[in-house]
Design an enzyme around this catalytic site. Structure first.
Site, short mmCIF file in Angstrom:
data_model
loop_
_atom_site.label_atom_id
_atom_site.label_comp_id
_atom_site.label_asym_id
_atom_site.label_seq_id
_atom_site.Cartn_x
_atom_site.Cartn_y
_atom_site.Cartn_z
N ASN A 190 0.86 -1.19 0.00
CA ASN A 190 0.00 0.00 0.00
C ASN A 190 0.90 1.24 0.00
O ASN A 190 1.46 1.60 1.02
CB ASN A 190 -0.90 -0.02 1.24
CG ASN A 190 -1.82 1.19 1.32
OD1 ASN A 190 -1.93 1.96 0.37
ND2 ASN A 190 -2.46 1.36 2.45
N LYS A 219 0.04 4.26 -0.33
CA LYS A 219 -0.63 5.41 0.28
C LYS A 219 -0.41 6.67 -0.59
O LYS A 219 -0.31 6.55 -1.81
CB LYS A 219 -0.18 5.60 1.72
CG LYS A 219 -0.38 4.32 2.55
CD LYS A 219 -0.18 4.52 4.03
CE LYS A 219 -0.41 3.21 4.76
NZ LYS A 219 -0.29 3.36 6.24
N SER A 272 2.86 -2.77 10.51
CA SER A 272 4.31 -2.54 10.55
C SER A 272 5.09 -3.84 10.33
O SER A 272 6.00 -4.18 11.08
CB SER A 272 4.73 -1.90 11.89
OG SER A 272 4.19 -0.60 11.99
#
Length: 247
Positions: free
Chosen positions: A9, A11, A210
């Site tokens: 991802n 973002k 994470s």
């Protein structure tokens, strides 16, 4: 055997030139391994770029409208994504819930729209730090999943990828221990089993908190963790592929 998936991802990151370089680096370093399916999820403005440049990976979107078409300025429909060749789409990410007000009802509508257009939803769920500290993680996850999958047939539910993202571990550097992650993944698997029976064994459940090269191997060794939804580490080809190679 469930599909092992590592999805990146991106973002709201990277210039066009940086996105091109990252895709080039991924293409040059990635050895297509059917044991691990790679998905890259760039910003929507780079979706065509990613589709045109890559050959061994799948491309996913980070968000989509629940509406089919019409006068909705700035929105992107499932049909548009499908026509471009987008295969996956993230829905229900904690950042969409927190910053843009995506409700469980809206997320459910997006899941249904994606499936109707043959795009695989990556449905996110997960608890905040306060919810974890008050031992509410199972209640939160079951509520989010139950709402997100509402009204779907067992065959439709089996087409969804689930991503568990402990909100307290996103962008903080904190990571759930392998034991914590496995416990909640096992709970999610049991929850899905209650909904659709043995078809739940086909659903890939990804860890999205994470995940890094340093902890990926331990996490992916867990019975009910089938891969990862990767944030920051997905912006570097070497670290991202190191995670993918951790199976």
């Amino acid at each position: 055997m469930r599909k092992r998936i590592v999805a990146g991802n991106w973002k709201m990151n990277l210039s066009k030139q940086e996105a091109e370089q990252l895709i080039t680096d991924l293409e040059s370093q990635y050895e297509n391994d059917k044991d691990c399916h790679i998905v890259i999820c760039p910003s929507s403005v780079y979706l065509n770029l990613a589709i045109d440049m890559q050959s061994n990976m799948s491309v996913g979107a980070q968000n989509v409208s629940e509406r089919e078409n019409g006068a909705f300025t700035g929105e992107i429909s499932c049909a548009m994504l499908s026509s471009m060749g987008v295969q996956y789409c993230i829905v229900g990410h904690s950042e969409r819930r927190q910053y843009f007000g995506d409700t469980n009802e809206l997320i459910n509508q997006k899941v249904k729209a994606l499936l109707a257009n043959n795009i695989t939803p990556i449905l996110c769920c997960g608890e905040s730090l306060s919810e974890r500290e008050s031992n509410q993680q199972e209640k939160v996850v079951s509520m989010q999943l139950g709402s997100g999958l509402k009204g779907l047939s067992p065959d439709e539910v089996a087409k969804v990828v689930v991503a568990y993202e402990p909100v307290w571990a996103i962008g903080t550097g904190k990571t759930a221990s392998a034991e914590q992650a496995q416990d909640i993944h096992a709970y999610i698997r049991a929850f899905l089993q209650d909904i659709i029976g043995d078809k739940s064994q086909k659903i890939s459940i990804l860890y999205g908190g994470s995940c890094k090269p340093e902890n990926a191997k331990e996490l992916f060794a867990c019975r009910d963790i089938d891969g990862g939804l990767i944030g920051g580490a997905a912006l570097n080809a070497t670290s991202f592929l190191a995670i993918a190679n951790s199976f």
